[in-house]
Design a protein around this motif. Structure first.
Motif, PDB file in Angstrom:
ATOM      1  N   MET A 229       0.538  -1.102   0.212  1.00 51.72           N
ATOM      2  CA  MET A 229      -0.248  -0.029  -0.082  1.00 51.72           C
ATOM      3  C   MET A 229       1.098   1.322  -0.002  1.00 51.72           C
ATOM      4  O   MET A 229       1.812   0.848   0.354  1.00 51.72           O
ATOM      5  N   ASN A 230       0.726   2.669  -0.753  1.00 45.45           N
ATOM      6  CA  ASN A 230       1.232   3.741  -0.812  1.00 45.45           C
ATOM      7  C   ASN A 230       0.387   4.911  -0.694  1.00 45.45           C
ATOM      8  O   ASN A 230      -0.684   4.293  -0.998  1.00 45.45           O
ATOM      9  N   TYR A 231       0.914   5.665   0.392  1.00 47.67           N
ATOM     10  CA  TYR A 231       0.366   6.325   0.541  1.00 47.67           C
ATOM     11  C   TYR A 231       0.977   7.893   0.129  1.00 47.67           C
ATOM     12  O   TYR A 231       2.621   7.756   0.739  1.00 47.67           O
ATOM     13  N   VAL A 232       0.785   9.095   0.727  1.00 43.85           N
ATOM     14  CA  VAL A 232       1.128  10.942   0.642  1.00 43.85           C
ATOM     15  C   VAL A 232       0.469  11.087   1.229  1.00 43.85           C
ATOM     16  O   VAL A 232      -0.488  11.306   1.547  1.00 43.85           O
ATOM     17  N   ILE A 233       1.566  11.626   2.912  1.00 44.42           N
ATOM     18  CA  ILE A 233       1.513  12.343   3.925  1.00 44.42           C
ATOM     19  C   ILE A 233       1.325  13.928   3.672  1.00 44.42           C
ATOM     20  O   ILE A 233       2.798  13.658   3.622  1.00 44.42           O
ATOM     21  N   ASP A 234       0.712  14.426   3.751  1.00 42.82           N
ATOM     22  CA  ASP A 234       0.657  15.415   3.859  1.00 42.82           C
ATOM     23  C   ASP A 234       0.399  16.210   5.690  1.00 42.82           C
ATOM     24  O   ASP A 234      -0.295  15.612   6.221  1.00 42.82           O
ATOM     25  N   GLY A 235      -0.171  17.774   4.985  1.00 42.44           N
ATOM     26  CA  GLY A 235      -0.280  18.715   5.935  1.00 42.44           C
ATOM     27  C   GLY A 235       0.743  18.790   7.210  1.00 42.44           C
ATOM     28  O   GLY A 235       2.318  18.860   6.108  1.00 42.44           O
ATOM     29  N   ASP A 236       0.911  18.603   8.301  1.00 44.93           N
ATOM     30  CA  ASP A 236       2.110  18.743   8.727  1.00 44.93           C
ATOM     31  C   ASP A 236       2.658  17.865  10.072  1.00 44.93           C
ATOM     32  O   ASP A 236       2.571  17.109  10.369  1.00 44.93           O
ATOM     33  N   THR A 237       4.132  17.589   9.289  1.00 41.44           N
ATOM     34  CA  THR A 237       4.665  15.984   8.737  1.00 41.44           C
ATOM     35  C   THR A 237       5.910  15.928   9.360  1.00 41.44           C
ATOM     36  O   THR A 237       6.884  14.998   9.480  1.00 41.44           O
ATOM     37  N   ASN A 238       5.986  17.369  10.903  1.00 42.42           N
ATOM     38  CA  ASN A 238       7.072  17.311  11.815  1.00 42.42           C
ATOM     39  C   ASN A 238       7.166  15.619  12.468  1.00 42.42           C
ATOM     40  O   ASN A 238       8.529  15.073  13.159  1.00 42.42           O
ATOM     41  N   PHE A 239       5.961  15.807  12.919  1.00 45.26           N
ATOM     42  CA  PHE A 239       5.755  14.104  13.470  1.00 45.26           C
ATOM     43  C   PHE A 239       4.823  13.315  12.318  1.00 45.26           C
ATOM     44  O   PHE A 239       3.712  13.320  12.628  1.00 45.26           O
ATOM     45  N   MET A 240       4.827  11.745  12.849  1.00 48.59           N
ATOM     46  CA  MET A 240       4.060  11.052  12.336  1.00 48.59           C
ATOM     47  C   MET A 240       4.088   9.727  13.341  1.00 48.59           C
ATOM     48  O   MET A 240       4.517   9.535  13.980  1.00 48.59           O
ATOM     49  N   GLY A 241       2.349   9.215  12.778  1.00 47.58           N
ATOM     50  CA  GLY A 241       2.207   8.200  13.773  1.00 47.58           C
ATOM     51  C   GLY A 241       1.310   6.746  12.633  1.00 47.58           C
ATOM     52  O   GLY A 241       1.070   7.539  12.295  1.00 47.58           O
ATOM     53  N   ILE A 242       1.129   6.599  14.039  1.00 54.03           N
ATOM     54  CA  ILE A 242       0.416   4.939  13.317  1.00 54.03           C
ATOM     55  C   ILE A 242      -1.181   5.005  15.037  1.00 54.03           C
ATOM     56  O   ILE A 242      -0.064   4.777  15.787  1.00 54.03           O
ATOM     57  N   VAL A 243      -1.950   5.045  14.674  1.00 54.43           N
ATOM     58  CA  VAL A 243      -2.643   4.605  15.582  1.00 54.43           C
ATOM     59  C   VAL A 243      -3.999   3.387  15.534  1.00 54.43           C
ATOM     60  O   VAL A 243      -4.378   3.679  14.413  1.00 54.43           O
ATOM     61  N   ASN A 244      -4.903   3.473  17.051  1.00 55.19           N
ATOM     62  CA  ASN A 244      -5.316   2.329  16.775  1.00 55.19           C
ATOM     63  C   ASN A 244      -6.457   3.259  17.353  1.00 55.19           C
ATOM     64  O   ASN A 244      -7.155   3.489  18.422  1.00 55.19           O
ATOM     65  N   ALA A 245      -7.004   4.021  16.106  1.00 56.18           N
ATOM     66  CA  ALA A 245      -8.127   4.755  16.818  1.00 56.18           C
ATOM     67  C   ALA A 245      -9.584   4.168  17.757  1.00 56.18           C
ATOM     68  O   ALA A 245     -10.057   4.979  18.261  1.00 56.18           O
ATOM     69  N   ASP A 246      -9.711   2.815  17.423  1.00 56.99           N
ATOM     70  CA  ASP A 246     -10.708   2.721  18.034  1.00 56.99           C
ATOM     71  C   ASP A 246     -10.133   2.163  20.287  1.00 56.99           C
ATOM     72  O   ASP A 246     -11.181   1.899  20.648  1.00 56.99           O
ATOM     73  N   ARG A 247      -8.894   2.647  20.227  1.00 60.75           N
ATOM     74  CA  ARG A 247      -8.112   2.298  21.380  1.00 60.75           C
ATOM     75  C   ARG A 247      -7.901   3.745  22.181  1.00 60.75           C
ATOM     76  O   ARG A 247      -8.039   3.870  23.544  1.00 60.75           O
ATOM     77  N   TYR A 248      -6.926   4.166  21.213  1.00 67.06           N
ATOM     78  CA  TYR A 248      -6.851   5.447  21.035  1.00 67.06           C
ATOM     79  C   TYR A 248      -7.384   6.187  22.514  1.00 67.06           C
ATOM     80  O   TYR A 248      -8.521   7.107  21.650  1.00 67.06           O
ATOM     81  N   THR A 249      -7.064   7.240  23.122  1.00 64.49           N
ATOM     82  CA  THR A 249      -7.345   8.293  23.758  1.00 64.49           C
ATOM     83  C   THR A 249      -7.362   9.544  23.369  1.00 64.49           C
ATOM     84  O   THR A 249      -5.910   9.493  23.478  1.00 64.49           O
ATOM     85  N   SER A 250      -7.597  10.578  22.309  1.00 61.68           N
ATOM     86  CA  SER A 250      -7.141  11.499  21.865  1.00 61.68           C
ATOM     87  C   SER A 250      -7.022  12.738  22.411  1.00 61.68           C
ATOM     88  O   SER A 250      -5.666  13.384  22.732  1.00 61.68           O
ATOM     89  N   PHE A 251      -7.647  12.894  23.488  1.00 62.08           N
ATOM     90  CA  PHE A 251      -8.513  14.735  24.183  1.00 62.08           C
ATOM     91  C   PHE A 251      -6.834  14.167  24.828  1.00 62.08           C
ATOM     92  O   PHE A 251      -7.008  13.339  25.394  1.00 62.08           O
ATOM     93  N   VAL A 252      -5.828  15.565  25.184  1.00 59.76           N
ATOM     94  CA  VAL A 252      -5.120  15.726  25.814  1.00 59.76           C
ATOM     95  C   VAL A 252      -5.779  17.458  26.856  1.00 59.76           C
ATOM     96  O   VAL A 252      -6.219  16.945  27.826  1.00 59.76           O
ATOM     97  N   ASP A 253      -6.044  18.113  26.402  1.00 58.81           N
ATOM     98  CA  ASP A 253      -6.298  19.276  27.280  1.00 58.81           C
ATOM     99  C   ASP A 253      -6.295  20.773  25.953  1.00 58.81           C
ATOM    100  O   ASP A 253      -5.879  20.328  25.083  1.00 58.81           O
ATOM    101  N   SER A 254      -7.476  21.239  26.230  1.00 63.81           N
ATOM    102  CA  SER A 254      -7.587  22.323  25.422  1.00 63.81           C
ATOM    103  C   SER A 254      -7.059  23.104  24.962  1.00 63.81           C
ATOM    104  O   SER A 254      -6.664  24.632  24.471  1.00 63.81           O
ATOM    105  N   ASP A 255      -5.493  23.407  26.058  1.00 66.66           N
ATOM    106  CA  ASP A 255      -4.639  24.548  26.546  1.00 66.66           C
ATOM    107  C   ASP A 255      -3.147  23.713  26.315  1.00 66.66           C
ATOM    108  O   ASP A 255      -2.276  23.673  27.461  1.00 66.66           O
TER     109      ASP A 255
END
Length: 171
Positions: free
Chosen positions: A1-27
């Motif tokens: 599988m090939n992808y082109v990842i754009d946007g802010d790419t200073n960091f990249m990751g792989i996430v299990n969206a089914d289990r990942y708790t994404s919210f940290v803090d509004s600030d």
């Protein structure tokens, strides 16, 4: 599988969206995000790595495969980690996706921008090998030149927590 990842790419990751708790803090700040991601990495819900120390944003050509590519013989750098799959899919995420979901409780992953970078896998534990070929800070490729990054998945018998921070975060 090939992808082109754009946007802010200073960091990249792989996430299990089914289990990942994404919210940290509004600030949130970067240290808070790093600590949050480290905790989620220990649970096998995400793997995040830093791609540049200079903040260079480019479109990354990413190749994803099952098992080791016999034609891959080194690169600029590589690392291994582990992740769990529980909903037959993972998603590649860029820094924009991670930070928007970290700031807003109702901004869940995968969002509209990163849902196209879906990786279908059987449920289970995977050892993940990440090989970066493109040193964006020096504008040079080491190893492959047709791909900037390769992500390899191999089934694993058990989960191992290998990282306490973003991979390559010491840039």
């Amino acid at each position: 599988m090939n992808y082109v990842i754009d946007g802010d790419t200073n960091f990249m990751g792989i996430v299990n969206a089914d289990r990942y708790t994404s919210f940290v803090d509004s600030d949130w700040d970067l240290d808070m995000l790093r600590q949050h991601v480290a905790e989620e990495m220990k649970k096998g819900n995400v793997i995040v790595w830093q791609l540049t120390s200079e903040g260079v944003e480019v479109d990354w050509r990413v190749n994803v495969g099952i098992g080791q590519d016999p034609e891959t013989d080194g690169g600029y750098r590589e690392s291994e980690s582990y992740i769990c799959v529980t909903n037959n899919e993972l998603h590649i995420v860029n820094y924009d996706c991670l930070t928007m979901s970290a700031q807003f409780q109702d901004h869940l992953l995968p969002d509209e921008d990163c849902k196209i970078w879906r990786i279908q896998l059987d449920n289970g534990i995977y050892k993940v090998r990440i090989i970066q070929f493109y040193n964006v800070d020096q504008n040079e490729h080491l190893g492959k030149t047709d791909v900037d990054l390769r992500i390899e998945f191999q089934t694993a018998a058990e989960f191992k927590s290998l990282h306490n921070d973003f991979i390559w975060a010491d840039l």
